[in-house]
Design a protein around this motif. Structure first.
Motif, PDB file in Angstrom:
ATOM      1  N   PRO A 160      85.124  35.154  11.764  1.00 34.85           N
ATOM      2  CA  PRO A 160      85.114  36.386  11.283  1.00 34.85           C
ATOM      3  C   PRO A 160      86.010  37.546  11.488  1.00 34.85           C
ATOM      4  CG  PRO A 160      82.877  35.458  11.381  1.00 34.85           C
ATOM      5  CD  PRO A 160      83.836  34.501  12.242  1.00 34.85           C
ATOM      6  N   ALA A 161      86.161  37.692  12.970  1.00 37.72           N
ATOM      7  CA  ALA A 161      86.998  38.541  13.677  1.00 37.72           C
ATOM      8  C   ALA A 161      88.327  38.620  12.957  1.00 37.72           C
ATOM      9  CB  ALA A 161      87.007  38.423  14.956  1.00 37.72           C
ATOM     10  N   ASN A 162      88.727  37.657  12.333  1.00 34.28           N
ATOM     11  CA  ASN A 162      90.057  37.556  12.012  1.00 34.28           C
ATOM     12  C   ASN A 162      90.300  37.146  10.505  1.00 34.28           C
ATOM     13  OD1 ASN A 162      91.454  37.873  14.791  1.00 34.28           O
ATOM     14  ND2 ASN A 162      90.612  35.890  15.246  1.00 34.28           N
ATOM     15  N   LEU A 168      84.197  38.352   3.699  1.00 37.83           N
ATOM     16  CA  LEU A 168      82.929  38.442   4.603  1.00 37.83           C
ATOM     17  C   LEU A 168      81.778  38.818   3.936  1.00 37.83           C
ATOM     18  CD1 LEU A 168      84.420  39.497   8.074  1.00 37.83           C
ATOM     19  CD2 LEU A 168      84.039  37.247   7.381  1.00 37.83           C
ATOM     20  N   ILE A 169      81.785  39.572   2.967  1.00 34.70           N
ATOM     21  CA  ILE A 169      80.851  39.941   2.028  1.00 34.70           C
ATOM     22  C   ILE A 169      79.935  39.306   1.558  1.00 34.70           C
ATOM     23  CG2 ILE A 169      79.998  41.703  -0.103  1.00 34.70           C
ATOM     24  CD1 ILE A 169      82.648  43.090   0.397  1.00 34.70           C
ATOM     25  N   ARG A 170      78.580  39.076   1.961  1.00 30.50           N
ATOM     26  CA  ARG A 170      77.706  38.123   1.550  1.00 30.50           C
ATOM     27  C   ARG A 170      76.572  38.582   0.598  1.00 30.50           C
ATOM     28  NH1 ARG A 170      75.489  35.125   6.837  1.00 30.50           N
ATOM     29  NH2 ARG A 170      74.974  37.259   7.431  1.00 30.50           N
ATOM     30  N   SER A 171      76.252  39.559   0.542  1.00 27.03           N
ATOM     31  CA  SER A 171      74.956  40.114  -0.252  1.00 27.03           C
ATOM     32  C   SER A 171      75.525  40.550  -1.356  1.00 27.03           C
ATOM     33  CB  SER A 171      74.198  41.343   0.674  1.00 27.03           C
ATOM     34  OG  SER A 171      73.973  40.801   1.577  1.00 27.03           O
ATOM     35  N   PRO A 172      74.808  40.624  -2.564  1.00 25.44           N
ATOM     36  CA  PRO A 172      75.050  41.126  -3.931  1.00 25.44           C
ATOM     37  C   PRO A 172      75.178  42.649  -3.828  1.00 25.44           C
ATOM     38  CG  PRO A 172      73.371  39.560  -4.123  1.00 25.44           C
ATOM     39  CD  PRO A 172      73.540  39.981  -2.778  1.00 25.44           C
ATOM     40  N   THR A 173      76.098  43.228  -4.742  1.00 26.61           N
ATOM     41  CA  THR A 173      76.206  44.629  -4.634  1.00 26.61           C
ATOM     42  C   THR A 173      74.985  45.426  -5.532  1.00 26.61           C
ATOM     43  OG1 THR A 173      78.464  44.504  -4.189  1.00 26.61           O
ATOM     44  CG2 THR A 173      77.731  46.598  -4.853  1.00 26.61           C
ATOM     45  N   VAL A 273      79.571  45.807  -0.137  1.00 29.55           N
ATOM     46  CA  VAL A 273      79.066  46.160   0.922  1.00 29.55           C
ATOM     47  C   VAL A 273      79.127  45.349   2.096  1.00 29.55           C
ATOM     48  CG1 VAL A 273      77.153  47.592   2.001  1.00 29.55           C
ATOM     49  CG2 VAL A 273      77.536  47.695  -0.223  1.00 29.55           C
ATOM     50  N   LEU A 274      79.653  45.715   3.301  1.00 33.03           N
ATOM     51  CA  LEU A 274      79.583  44.947   4.455  1.00 33.03           C
ATOM     52  C   LEU A 274      78.372  45.076   5.445  1.00 33.03           C
ATOM     53  CD1 LEU A 274      81.410  42.735   5.696  1.00 33.03           C
ATOM     54  CD2 LEU A 274      82.484  44.541   6.994  1.00 33.03           C
ATOM     55  N   ASP A 275      77.442  44.357   5.623  1.00 37.57           N
ATOM     56  CA  ASP A 275      76.427  44.570   6.561  1.00 37.57           C
ATOM     57  C   ASP A 275      77.121  44.061   7.842  1.00 37.57           C
ATOM     58  OD1 ASP A 275      74.053  44.215   8.119  1.00 37.57           O
ATOM     59  OD2 ASP A 275      72.758  43.937   6.398  1.00 37.57           O
TER      60      ASP A 275
END
Length: 595
Positions: A160-162, A168-173, A273-275
């Motif tokens: 993920p760092a790279n 990397l977004i996993r959740s619905p918006t 949205v990125l958590d």
């Protein structure tokens, strides 16, 4: 390890079996002599990371040379160095103007920095006894070592760092209008399994409502669920572009004390949205837990308790294979948060003019390069001096948190005048600061290199004032004047000279913000220094921080206070090789500046 190879070689590169001999070392492609060379080189860095076919190529371009005791292998003014040499047996003295600078033994390399630059070595290498060396032509050595470095830097490219944050977004918006009720927004978040909702604002701007906002601003504040989300949202939301890397965004979330970022294209289109949870696979979650604990500390006693745990968090981060400069950035962000919370908690802070007193971080804290042995230095810029009682209380609170007491307070004009009068802290403050707390009425004082040549000259003098060691004896550090020491102060010997050089170079390029590495790169881009010099010093700085942080972590884990004193008697051959290259890189940069 030569500077062209990746920092953190020993710790951060992936585990792999000891390299096997290249196919053909049994005689099909290499004769017995070259097979022995392959065996010898494959045992040590950086050659131990070469693929079999690369090792075959290297060995095929390697020659054996023998030097009788006293023979000169490299002379100071003997022309460009076109070979990298590796000592197989014997010993080599490195001498400058008749003074012994370094002692080299089996497995050590020399001539690397001069080989890359194509310049004379600047020292004499002389066989201290009958010596056998392997000589590798630059045309063979350089591309192979560059490829090895590239592979090392590419390790974890799929972590993920790279990866870009868009991936990397996993959740619905979840999207809401500003007049949507809090209850409705919370219901949508729950149904979607999302931890945040994006609020559409006029002009392609966005606000954000998070689980944390619901707990802190709604439940804890008795705001009715029927109220509009506009009452409790954060606006404007922190946004990042889709191509930003996850690791970099995680650092920014930590520094801002937040846990969500909206991902928005350059045209203002919302991607999602990125958590921070999406990024916790990158690094340990203790970063954020500690930051939140600092932000919620009810009093100085509670805050001091958290601050005392920061060194042990650095130990955990180091064990998780986080690179040293990233550890320094995390520590700097947490110290920022402690300092800010102290200023919030001290009772008299509310009586100060809101736009008159600005607390700035100075030096390594400003550059986000703190280590467990660093001092977190600050300065206050104000038009009127704060009350003495407030400064005293702040100083006592900072001291209880293990930080320096309240710093000097002066107006912008006074800071500039003090720098012109030769005050070292004022000069550093002008060229190396970052606002932490407060709102200035006017621009903070800065260094205008074009308008004040005297200050730039003062920075160049500081860059030349520190002399690095030249090498190592059996269990000692060798100084330029022939002295020996039983400890290496890695900060004074090498970190500070590079920091001061970068401070001067950055100021000359009009760049007085960011890290030491940022300044070196900005100076190269502006033509103040050569690209090769900048790359060499960047590599050197990364190597120094790997060694320095590793030393600090070892001390903290043992219950000792962290310091910068390394024992050469217990250094690995690789560490000595790294440091020799660093010392020479620093000396070369200083010679260039002096000329």
């Amino acid at each position: 390890m030569p500077l062209g190879c990746s920092p953190g070689w020993e710790r951060s590169r992936p585990a792999r079996p000891r390299p096997v001999l290249p196919r053909g070392c049994d005689g099909a492609k290499l004769d017995a002599g070259l097979t022995e060379i392959a065996r010898f080189l494959s045992r040590g860095a950086p050659f131990d990371t070469l693929a079999p076919d690369e090792l075959t190529e290297l060995v095929s371009g390697t020659e054996v040379e023998f030097h009788l005791a006293g023979a000169v292998i490299l002379s100071e003014d003997g022309g460009p160095v076109t070979f990298l040499r590796v000592i197989h047996s014997g010993a080599v003295d490195v001498v400058h103007e008749g003074r012994l600078l370094d002692l080299l033994g089996p497995g050590d390399t020399f001539g690397h920095a001069a080989m890359l630059s194509g310049l004379p070595p600047g020292f004499e290498a002389r066989a201290a006894e009958d010596t056998l060396c392997y000589r590798i032509a630059v045309a063979v050595a350089r591309p192979l070592l560059d490829r090895a470095r590239g592979r090392d830097l590419a390790v974890g490219v799929h972590e993920p760092a790279n990866q870009s944050v868009a991936r990397l977004i996993r959740s619905p918006t979840v999207r809401c209008a500003p007049d949507t009720t809090i209850a409705e927004a919370a219901r949508r978040m729950t149904e979607a399994g999302a931890s945040a909702a994006v609020i559409d604002l006029p002009g392609q701007d966005f606000g954000i409502l998070t689980d944390r906002d619901l707990r802190k601003r709604v439940l804890a504040s008795d705001v009715p669920a029927s109220a509009p989300v506009a009452m409790v949202m954060s606006a404007p939301a922190f946004t990042v572009t889709p191509g930003r890397l996850g690791g970099e965004v995680l650092f920014e979330l930590l520094e801002r004390g937040i846990d969500h970022a909206t991902v928005v294209t350059e045209r203002g289109q919302l991607v999602g949205v990125l958590d921070a949870i999406d990024l916790f696979a990158v690094q340990p979650r203790s970063w954020f837990g500690t930051r939140w604990t600092i932000d919620r500390a009810p009093d100085v006693d509670a805050l001091a308790s958290v601050a005392r745990r920061l060194p042990t968090i650095m130990v955990d981060l180091h064990r998780s294979s986080l690179r040293a400069l990233e550890i320094a950035r995390v520590l700097s962000a947490l110290v920022d948060a402690v300092t800010y919370r102290v200023l919030e908690l001290v009772p008299m802070a509310g009586a100060l003019p809101g736009d008159d007193v600005v607390w700035v971080a100075v030096g390594s804290q400003a550059r986000r390069e703190l280590t467990p042995a660093s001092r977190a230095r600050g300065a206050i810029v104000c038009s009127e001096r704060p009350p003495v009682g407030w400064l005293t209380e702040v100083g006592e609170a900072l001291a209880r948190c293990g930080l320096d007491p309240a710093p000097a307070a002066m107006s912008a004009g006074e800071w500039t005048a003090a720098a012109r009068d030769g005050d070292g802290l004022a000069l550093v403050m002008l060229s190396d600061h970052r606002a932490l707390w407060g709102t200035p009425r006017e621009s903070l004082p800065g260094l205008d290199a074009a308008g004040d040549a005297r200050l730039l000259d003062a920075l160049s003098e500081r860059a030349l004032a520190h002399t690095s060691p030249t090498g190592f004896g059996d269990a000692s550090v060798l100084g330029l004047e022939g002295g020996r020491g039983d400890r290496l102060d890695i900060r004074a010997a090498a970190v500070v000279p590079i920091v001061e050089f970068a401070r001067w170079a950055g100021a000359a390029a009009g760049h007085t913000e960011g890290s030491t590495i940022d300044r070196l790169r900005a100076a190269a881009a502006a033509g103040v220094i050569e690209d090769d010099d900048a790359r060499t010093l960047v590599d050197a700085f990364e190597i120094l921080y790997e060694l320095r942080i590793a030393h600090h972590v070892e001390q903290v884990a043992a219950g000792e206070a962290a310091d910068d004193l390394l024992d050469p008697a217990v250094m690995s051959g690789l560490a000595r090789s790294n440091l020799r290259d660093v010392f020479r890189a620093v000396a070369a940069a200083q010679r260039t500046l002096a000329s």
